[in-house]
Design an enzyme around this catalytic site. Structure first.
Site, PDB file in Angstrom:
ATOM      1  N   TYR A  33       0.439 -20.774   9.844  1.00 34.10           N
ATOM      2  CA  TYR A  33       1.594 -20.506  10.706  1.00 34.10           C
ATOM      3  C   TYR A  33       2.806 -20.146   9.879  1.00 34.10           C
ATOM      4  O   TYR A  33       2.810 -20.316   8.660  1.00 34.10           O
ATOM      5  CB  TYR A  33       1.896 -21.719  11.599  1.00 34.10           C
ATOM      6  CG  TYR A  33       2.614 -22.859  10.894  1.00 34.10           C
ATOM      7  CD1 TYR A  33       1.943 -23.681   9.990  1.00 34.10           C
ATOM      8  CD2 TYR A  33       3.966 -23.111  11.117  1.00 34.10           C
ATOM      9  CE1 TYR A  33       2.603 -24.720   9.344  1.00 34.10           C
ATOM     10  CE2 TYR A  33       4.631 -24.149  10.470  1.00 34.10           C
ATOM     11  CZ  TYR A  33       3.942 -24.953   9.588  1.00 34.10           C
ATOM     12  OH  TYR A  33       4.597 -25.964   8.936  1.00 34.10           O
ATOM     13  N   LYS A 147       0.277 -22.621   3.993  1.00 32.29           N
ATOM     14  CA  LYS A 147       1.001 -23.087   5.184  1.00 32.29           C
ATOM     15  C   LYS A 147       0.026 -23.210   6.353  1.00 32.29           C
ATOM     16  O   LYS A 147       0.018 -22.391   7.273  1.00 32.29           O
ATOM     17  CB  LYS A 147       2.166 -22.138   5.517  1.00 32.29           C
ATOM     18  CG  LYS A 147       3.210 -22.794   6.425  1.00 32.29           C
ATOM     19  CD  LYS A 147       4.512 -22.036   6.405  1.00 32.29           C
ATOM     20  CE  LYS A 147       5.530 -22.546   7.413  1.00 32.29           C
ATOM     21  NZ  LYS A 147       5.946 -23.946   7.228  1.00 32.29           N
ATOM     22  N   GLU A 180       7.713 -33.095  -1.934  1.00 31.33           N
ATOM     23  CA  GLU A 180       8.620 -32.393  -1.013  1.00 31.33           C
ATOM     24  C   GLU A 180       8.829 -33.265   0.212  1.00 31.33           C
ATOM     25  O   GLU A 180       8.240 -34.345   0.323  1.00 31.33           O
ATOM     26  CB  GLU A 180       8.033 -31.037  -0.617  1.00 31.33           C
ATOM     27  CG  GLU A 180       6.698 -31.152   0.109  1.00 31.33           C
ATOM     28  CD  GLU A 180       6.081 -29.811   0.503  1.00 31.33           C
ATOM     29  OE1 GLU A 180       6.806 -28.819   0.657  1.00 31.33           O
ATOM     30  OE2 GLU A 180       4.846 -29.782   0.680  1.00 31.33           O
ATOM     31  N   LEU A 205       4.799 -26.650  -0.526  1.00 29.64           N
ATOM     32  CA  LEU A 205       4.922 -25.340   0.105  1.00 29.64           C
ATOM     33  C   LEU A 205       6.092 -24.617  -0.567  1.00 29.64           C
ATOM     34  O   LEU A 205       7.177 -25.200  -0.720  1.00 29.64           O
ATOM     35  CB  LEU A 205       5.208 -25.496   1.603  1.00 29.64           C
ATOM     36  CG  LEU A 205       5.294 -24.142   2.310  1.00 29.64           C
ATOM     37  CD1 LEU A 205       3.892 -23.577   2.512  1.00 29.64           C
ATOM     38  CD2 LEU A 205       6.012 -24.255   3.627  1.00 29.64           C
TER      39      LEU A 205
HETATM   40  N1  PDD Z   1       8.555 -26.264   7.715  1.00 34.70           N
HETATM   41  N2  PDD Z   1       7.714 -27.904   3.016  1.00 34.70           N
HETATM   42  C1  PDD Z   1       7.005 -28.089   4.139  1.00 34.70           C
HETATM   43  C2  PDD Z   1       5.875 -29.065   4.125  1.00 34.70           C
HETATM   44  C3  PDD Z   1       7.335 -27.370   5.300  1.00 34.70           C
HETATM   45  O1  PDD Z   1       6.623 -27.550   6.429  1.00 34.70           O
HETATM   46  C4  PDD Z   1       8.427 -26.467   5.279  1.00 34.70           C
HETATM   47  C5  PDD Z   1       8.820 -25.667   6.489  1.00 34.70           C
HETATM   48  C6  PDD Z   1       9.153 -26.320   4.081  1.00 34.70           C
HETATM   49  C7  PDD Z   1      10.304 -25.361   3.968  1.00 34.70           C
HETATM   50  O2  PDD Z   1       9.848 -24.024   4.076  1.00 34.70           O
HETATM   51  P1  PDD Z   1      10.792 -22.853   4.648  1.00 34.70           P
HETATM   52  O3  PDD Z   1      12.016 -22.871   3.819  1.00 34.70           O
HETATM   53  O4  PDD Z   1       9.970 -21.631   4.473  1.00 34.70           O
HETATM   54  O5  PDD Z   1      11.072 -23.190   6.100  1.00 34.70           O
HETATM   55  C8  PDD Z   1       8.746 -27.035   2.968  1.00 34.70           C
HETATM   56  C9  PDD Z   1       8.760 -25.497   8.926  1.00 34.70           C
HETATM   57  C10 PDD Z   1      10.202 -25.189   9.175  1.00 34.70           C
HETATM   58  C11 PDD Z   1       8.101 -26.230  10.073  1.00 34.70           C
HETATM   59  O6  PDD Z   1       6.970 -26.655   9.877  1.00 34.70           O
HETATM   60  O7  PDD Z   1       8.675 -26.340  11.153  1.00 34.70           O
END
Ligand code: PDD
Length: 282
Positions: A33, A147, A180, A205
């Site tokens: 996703y 992801k 993270e 991620l």
């Molecule tokens: N989450 N780490 C994890 C485990 C994440 O699920 C996300 C993003 C990030 C940050 O990634 P980005 O900057 O590309 O949003 C780091 C999204 C927002 C979610 O699952 O809703």
């Protein structure tokens, strides 16, 4: 305006939008996703999200998903039909529908679903006052760089944060290093304003917000290094913050109830937040 979702080629009322009971996403979390921010009607850092999406699909060996050009059309159409000017668009691609069997099905084709929603008004206090995080063991698998929709470890971690009255949980690996947040990347500022975040290997991620902020940090000439840091280092850091598509750059002011520096958002964190918001508004 009633909400509309895209399900495998068809735009449907959100309340009726459903996938097949034998969709492999539903049965095995066998899919990927992306969450892309929509600000002022524009998709923020769309190309970086699509590059990461293609990488996730390749790592799971999901072939035959909609190509970027038609996918971009669908994303825009879902945003338009839902009247989203500021919010998010969510897209999910699973390996498809097939009788339940762990090995890849021979005949399935990927199923794409897309939803969009307006942003819930963010409480300005969150960025002004900063947020608390707790630390918890990282119980996830060894390919957190993909992801995937397999997020139950993240779900349990976020719930633990909620129950502790914290905004986020920072997960910690077997060596005592922060990996993270459950849906965010983790950063600290130490010494003479050195910004530190974990390298984007399998344990985290590679956030699009992370990538965009690294580009800003390099452009602005701030001291920066990518290395793992311990919980103890984070607790004694000058500043801490987290990043994600839905949190932008948000200062962290307490870790496990221990104030970071004097317990107010750090100056560099606030500057980086402003720089990031300027990038989004560009
Ligand atoms: N989450 N780490 C994890 C485990 C994440 O699920 C996300 C993003 C990030 C940050 O990634 P980005 O900057 O590309 O949003 C780091 C999204 C927002 C979610 O699952 O809703």
């Amino acid at each position: 305006m009633s909400r509309i979702a895209y399900v495998d080629g068809v735009y449907r009322p959100h309340r009726d939008a459903a996938v097949h009971i034998e969709d492999r996403g539903y049965q095995f979390a066998d899919g990927v996703y992306e969450v892309i921010a929509v600000r002022g009607g524009k998709l923020i850092d769309e190309e970086l999200h699509l590059v990461r999406l293609r990488r996730s699909l390749a790592e799971l060996r999901i072939d035959g998903a909609l190509a970027d050009a038609p996918l971009k059309v669908v994303l825009r159409e879902v945003i338009r039909r839902n009247g989203v000017v500021n919010g998010i668009v969510y897209l999910q691609i699973t390996r498809g529908i097939a009788p339940r069997d762990h090995a890849f099905p021979k005949a399935a084709r990927p199923v794409l679903t897309v939803t969009a929603r307006r942003a819930r008004p963010t409480n300005p206090k969150v960025a002004e006052e900063g947020i608390d995080v707790i630390t918890i063991p990282d119980i996830r698998w060894q390919r957190c760089d993909i992801k995937t929709i397999a997020l139950v470890g993240n779900v349990l971690g976020k719930q633990q944060a909620r129950e502790a009255g914290a905004y986020e949980a920072w997960m910690v690996d077997g060596k005592g290093h922060v990996t993270e947040g459950t849906s965010t990347n983790a950063w600290i500022v130490i010494g003479d304003n050195l910004v530190v975040t974990r390298p984007a290997e399998n344990a985290i991620l590679n956030g699009v917000t992370r990538q965009a902020l690294i580009a800003i940090i390099r452009r602005e000439g701030y001291e920066f290094t990518e290395r793992a840091f311990t919980v103890a280092e984070a607790k004694t850091a000058r500043e801490a913050f987290l990043t994600s598509t839905t949190s932008d750059v948000t200062p962290v002011v307490a870790i496990d109830g221990h104030p970071v520096a004097n317990g107010v958002p750090g100056l560099l964190s606030q500057k980086l937040r402003a720089d990031y918001l300027a990038h989004v508004a560009e």
